[in-house]
Design a protein around this motif. Structure first.
Motif, PDB file in Angstrom:
ATOM      1  N   SER A  51       0.849  -1.195   0.000  1.00  0.00           N
ATOM      2  CA  SER A  51       0.000   0.000   0.000  1.00  0.00           C
ATOM      3  C   SER A  51       0.887   1.249   0.000  1.00  0.00           C
ATOM      4  N   THR A  53       1.303   3.238   2.350  1.00  0.00           N
ATOM      5  CA  THR A  53       1.549   3.611   3.744  1.00  0.00           C
ATOM      6  C   THR A  53       3.016   3.979   3.966  1.00  0.00           C
ATOM      7  N   HIS A  61      -2.256  11.927   7.171  1.00  0.00           N
ATOM      8  CA  HIS A  61      -3.569  11.335   7.416  1.00  0.00           C
ATOM      9  C   HIS A  61      -4.088  11.703   8.807  1.00  0.00           C
ATOM     10  N   ASP A  83     -11.144  12.659  -0.008  1.00  0.00           N
ATOM     11  CA  ASP A  83     -11.124  11.275  -0.471  1.00  0.00           C
ATOM     12  C   ASP A  83     -10.224  10.503   0.486  1.00  0.00           C
ATOM     13  N   PRO A  84     -10.730   9.435   1.116  1.00  0.00           N
ATOM     14  CA  PRO A  84      -9.926   8.711   2.109  1.00  0.00           C
ATOM     15  C   PRO A  84      -8.551   8.276   1.608  1.00  0.00           C
ATOM     16  N   ASP A  85      -8.445   7.856   0.362  1.00  0.00           N
ATOM     17  CA  ASP A  85      -7.149   7.432  -0.174  1.00  0.00           C
ATOM     18  C   ASP A  85      -6.181   8.604  -0.302  1.00  0.00           C
ATOM     19  N   ALA A  86      -6.714   9.790  -0.565  1.00  0.00           N
ATOM     20  CA  ALA A  86      -5.866  10.971  -0.753  1.00  0.00           C
ATOM     21  C   ALA A  86      -5.285  11.477   0.566  1.00  0.00           C
ATOM     22  N   THR A  87      -5.846  11.065   1.692  1.00  0.00           N
ATOM     23  CA  THR A  87      -5.343  11.585   2.967  1.00  0.00           C
ATOM     24  C   THR A  87      -3.937  11.089   3.277  1.00  0.00           C
ATOM     25  N   ALA A  89      -1.630  10.791   0.794  1.00  0.00           N
ATOM     26  CA  ALA A  89      -0.779  11.251  -0.306  1.00  0.00           C
ATOM     27  C   ALA A  89       0.071  12.442   0.132  1.00  0.00           C
TER      28      ALA A  89
END
Length: 166
Positions: A51, A53, A61, A83-87, A89
């Motif tokens: 991922s 991470t 995040h 967007d949860p995935d963007a947190t 980035a």
């Protein structure tokens, strides 16, 4: 275990409920911060898992999560949810120091907001109906501790530093 963060948490062991919740959350915040301190941008953005991470991403995040739960939900200052995935980035131009400063600022703002409310104060939350400040503290302790554990593993893989103070 003589670090100030650990001592503050230990001193709360016989304190009231709010003191225990606040000290427990602050301890997890300090651990997360410490896991990122001293790393280069490259080290903080290194991914050891499939991922995205990274320690830098975890910091970013958690700063966003602080904002969501304390500012947007508790203080009812709505803004669009990310967007949860963007947190997770992190841009190449974002330094570890900037990410730590942003996290510190988010945590300070969360403390300031929480101080205005009693533990039983209820606010609406889309998925859960109503949540209390007490529940938000418990959730944030869990969320921060979980990600501090991730950061602990990533830091160990980076330079061998482990544990509460490493």
């Amino acid at each position: 275990m003589t670090h100030p963060d650990v001592l503050a948490s230990a001193r709360s062991a016989a304190g009231g409920e709010r003191q225990v919740l606040e000290a427990s959350l602050d301890l997890q915040r300090a651990i997360m911060r410490r896991k990122a301190a001293g790393l280069s941008a490259e080290e903080a953005q290194r991914s050891f898992v499939p991922s995205a991470t990274t320690i830098a991403g975890l910091l970013k995040h958690l700063a966003i999560v602080e904002n969501i739960w304390f500012e947007q939900i508790l203080a009812q200052q709505p803004s669009p949810l990310p967007d949860p995935d963007a947190t997770f980035a992190v841009g190449a131009e974002e330094s570890v120091e900037e990410l730590i400063a942003a996290y510190d600022a988010a945590c300070a703002r969360s403390r300031e907001i929480a101080a205005k409310f009693e533990l039983d104060h209820l606010v609406p939350q889309a998925q859960l109906g109503q949540v209390s400040l007490r529940w938000i503290y418990a959730h944030m302790i869990e969320e921060t501790a979980r990600h501090a554990g991730h950061a602990d593993i990533l830091r160990e893989l980076t330079d061998g530093a482990t544990g509460l103070l490493g």
